[in-house]
Design an enzyme around this catalytic site. Structure first.
Site, PDB file in Angstrom:
ATOM      1  N   HIS A  57       0.912  -1.580  -0.123  1.00  0.00           N
ATOM      2  CA  HIS A  57       0.011   0.508  -0.325  1.00  0.00           C
ATOM      3  C   HIS A  57       0.792   1.566   0.390  1.00  0.00           C
ATOM      4  O   HIS A  57       2.044   1.065   0.304  1.00  0.00           O
ATOM      5  CB  HIS A  57      -0.688   0.117   0.930  1.00  0.00           C
ATOM      6  CG  HIS A  57      -0.294  -0.241   2.373  1.00  0.00           C
ATOM      7  ND1 HIS A  57      -0.013  -0.948   3.224  1.00  0.00           N
ATOM      8  CD2 HIS A  57      -0.427   1.099   3.708  1.00  0.00           C
ATOM      9  CE1 HIS A  57       0.516  -0.130   4.137  1.00  0.00           C
ATOM     10  NE2 HIS A  57      -0.046   0.611   3.953  1.00  0.00           N
ATOM     11  N   HIS A  59       1.239   4.375   1.613  1.00  0.00           N
ATOM     12  CA  HIS A  59       2.261   4.967   2.833  1.00  0.00           C
ATOM     13  C   HIS A  59       3.445   4.987   2.649  1.00  0.00           C
ATOM     14  O   HIS A  59       4.297   3.659   2.351  1.00  0.00           O
ATOM     15  CB  HIS A  59       1.489   4.016   4.516  1.00  0.00           C
ATOM     16  CG  HIS A  59      -0.249   4.308   4.107  1.00  0.00           C
ATOM     17  ND1 HIS A  59      -0.769   4.152   5.671  1.00  0.00           N
ATOM     18  CD2 HIS A  59      -0.818   5.995   3.993  1.00  0.00           C
ATOM     19  CE1 HIS A  59      -2.368   3.912   5.406  1.00  0.00           C
ATOM     20  NE2 HIS A  59      -1.623   5.340   4.908  1.00  0.00           N
ATOM     21  N   ASP A  61       5.900   4.831   4.760  1.00  0.00           N
ATOM     22  CA  ASP A  61       6.382   4.064   5.930  1.00  0.00           C
ATOM     23  C   ASP A  61       6.510   2.215   5.137  1.00  0.00           C
ATOM     24  O   ASP A  61       7.537   1.302   5.547  1.00  0.00           O
ATOM     25  CB  ASP A  61       6.403   3.639   6.857  1.00  0.00           C
ATOM     26  CG  ASP A  61       4.956   3.880   7.444  1.00  0.00           C
ATOM     27  OD1 ASP A  61       3.804   3.706   6.735  1.00  0.00           O
ATOM     28  OD2 ASP A  61       4.601   2.075   7.980  1.00  0.00           O
ATOM     29  N   HIS A  62       5.760   2.283   4.116  1.00  0.00           N
ATOM     30  CA  HIS A  62       6.300   0.759   3.663  1.00  0.00           C
ATOM     31  C   HIS A  62       6.577   0.975   1.708  1.00  0.00           C
ATOM     32  O   HIS A  62       7.287   0.311   1.553  1.00  0.00           O
ATOM     33  CB  HIS A  62       5.187  -0.146   2.737  1.00  0.00           C
ATOM     34  CG  HIS A  62       4.443   0.113   4.956  1.00  0.00           C
ATOM     35  ND1 HIS A  62       3.802  -1.251   4.765  1.00  0.00           N
ATOM     36  CD2 HIS A  62       3.892   0.758   5.291  1.00  0.00           C
ATOM     37  CE1 HIS A  62       3.521  -1.207   6.278  1.00  0.00           C
ATOM     38  NE2 HIS A  62       3.448  -0.173   6.124  1.00  0.00           N
ATOM     39  N   HIS A 115      -7.648  -0.562   5.612  1.00  0.00           N
ATOM     40  CA  HIS A 115      -6.602   0.578   5.767  1.00  0.00           C
ATOM     41  C   HIS A 115      -6.529   1.574   4.976  1.00  0.00           C
ATOM     42  O   HIS A 115      -6.398   2.431   5.475  1.00  0.00           O
ATOM     43  CB  HIS A 115      -5.239  -0.713   5.950  1.00  0.00           C
ATOM     44  CG  HIS A 115      -3.919  -0.052   6.732  1.00  0.00           C
ATOM     45  ND1 HIS A 115      -4.067   0.946   7.978  1.00  0.00           N
ATOM     46  CD2 HIS A 115      -2.859   0.731   6.132  1.00  0.00           C
ATOM     47  CE1 HIS A 115      -2.889   1.564   7.839  1.00  0.00           C
ATOM     48  NE2 HIS A 115      -2.203   1.376   6.843  1.00  0.00           N
ATOM     49  N   ASP A 132      -0.421  -3.405   6.260  1.00  0.00           N
ATOM     50  CA  ASP A 132      -0.793  -2.620   7.239  1.00  0.00           C
ATOM     51  C   ASP A 132      -2.187  -3.787   7.543  1.00  0.00           C
ATOM     52  O   ASP A 132      -3.422  -2.682   8.225  1.00  0.00           O
ATOM     53  CB  ASP A 132      -0.716  -1.724   7.575  1.00  0.00           C
ATOM     54  CG  ASP A 132       0.523  -0.778   8.381  1.00  0.00           C
ATOM     55  OD1 ASP A 132       1.704  -1.572   7.980  1.00  0.00           O
ATOM     56  OD2 ASP A 132       0.806   0.189   7.981  1.00  0.00           O
ATOM     57  N   HIS A 170       4.757  -4.434  11.358  1.00  0.00           N
ATOM     58  CA  HIS A 170       4.545  -4.047  11.996  1.00  0.00           C
ATOM     59  C   HIS A 170       5.048  -4.566  12.665  1.00  0.00           C
ATOM     60  O   HIS A 170       4.575  -5.821  13.332  1.00  0.00           O
ATOM     61  CB  HIS A 170       3.464  -2.155  12.282  1.00  0.00           C
ATOM     62  CG  HIS A 170       3.197  -1.456  11.481  1.00  0.00           C
ATOM     63  ND1 HIS A 170       4.566  -0.218  12.017  1.00  0.00           N
ATOM     64  CD2 HIS A 170       2.947  -1.298  10.172  1.00  0.00           C
ATOM     65  CE1 HIS A 170       4.517   0.433  10.846  1.00  0.00           C
ATOM     66  NE2 HIS A 170       2.911   0.128   9.774  1.00  0.00           N
TER      67      HIS A 170
END
Ligand code: ZN
Ligand code: FE
Length: 258
Positions: A57, A59, A61-62, A115, A132, A170
């Site tokens: 996805h 985001h 942080d990915h 999400h 996530d 995570h």
């Protein structure tokens, strides 16, 4: 999972995992590289060479490390249909199959909105990379979907074979267990999972991957149809209502200091 594959959880940012899946020759794919340095360090340390990147996805942080790791497009990136992922890539969606030559891997793409609206999971070789959406003993926050959508996505993941290894984005397991105990306090499998997670974190090791069977036994968000969760949420009407209430409570939950 086949014997000549190796799976590694590379800690990144504050609590992300970038997953590496490698064969005996050292060819490896990376999943959700949120940053570059720890991935490069792990590849060097383990003598691996990167051949492809999978993104679940949009985001940061990915995906933050994807462009740099793939050398401006020389290494294939697979990503969901979402213009917020602004890198040269092969777009994949529900029902597509990703075939990678080296390491020899096949993944089925599963749409798991909730999400984010375009979130996907990759299932193959007995492993699911679920970003996530599903966490160990928890699930992602609902940013762009409805509780009904997120629950349907979790239902699809929960229907994979019981021995599937869950590789999530995570390290949240300890805090998730603390919340789960508030709604499922007599679940012995959950108490064991919490003790195990504490020990693992005490040794600095990841609590994932974890089997889907274990998640079905411990994760309240996969247990909305069980007597325990029904009894814990008497003011809800149906399974979507129970799921929404669990998610709402978790959003406001402060894990006790360890
Ligand atoms: Zn996310
Ligand atoms: Fe994330």
């Amino acid at each position: 999972m086949s014997d000549d594959l190796r799976i590694l959880a590379v800690p990144a940012l504050s609590d992300n995992y970038v997953w590496l899946l490698a064969d005996a020759s050292g060819a490896a794919i990376a999943v959700d590289p949120g940053e570059v340095a720890p991935v490069r360090a792990a590849l060097a340390r383990e003598k691996l060479r990167l051949t492809a990147v999978l993104l679940t996805h949009h985001h940061p942080d990915h995906i933050g490390g994807a462009a740099a790791l793939t050398d401006g497009g020389r290494i294939a990136i697979y990503a969901p249909h979402d213009e917020r992922i602004d890198v040269p890539c092969t777009r994949v969606g529900d029902g597509d199959r990703v075939a990678i030559e080296s390491p020899a891997l096949r993944f089925d793409v599963i749409a798991v909105p909730g999400h984010t609206k375009s979130h996907i999971a990759y299932f193959g070789q007995g492993i699911v990379f679920c970003g996530d959406t599903l966490f160990s003993v928890g699930c992602g926050r609902i940013f762009e979907g409805t509780p009904a959508q997120m629950l349907a996505s979790l239902d699809r993941l929960a229907a994979l074979p019981a021995d599937t290894l869950v590789c999530c984005g995570h390290e949240y397991t300890e805090a998730n267990c603390a919340f789960a105990e508030t709604v499922d306090p007599r679940n012995a499998a959950l108490s064991r999972r919490l003790a195990q997670a504490r020990a693992q974190r005490g040794h600095g090791t990841p609590t994932v991957p974890v089997s889907l069977a274990e998640e079905r036994a411990c994760n309240p968000f996969l247990r909305v149809d069980t007597d325990a969760i029904v009894a814990a949420l008497p003011d809800t009407q149906d399974r979507v209502g129970r799921f929404a209430e669990l998610r709402r409570r978790k959003d406001g939950f402060q894990a006790p200091a360890a």
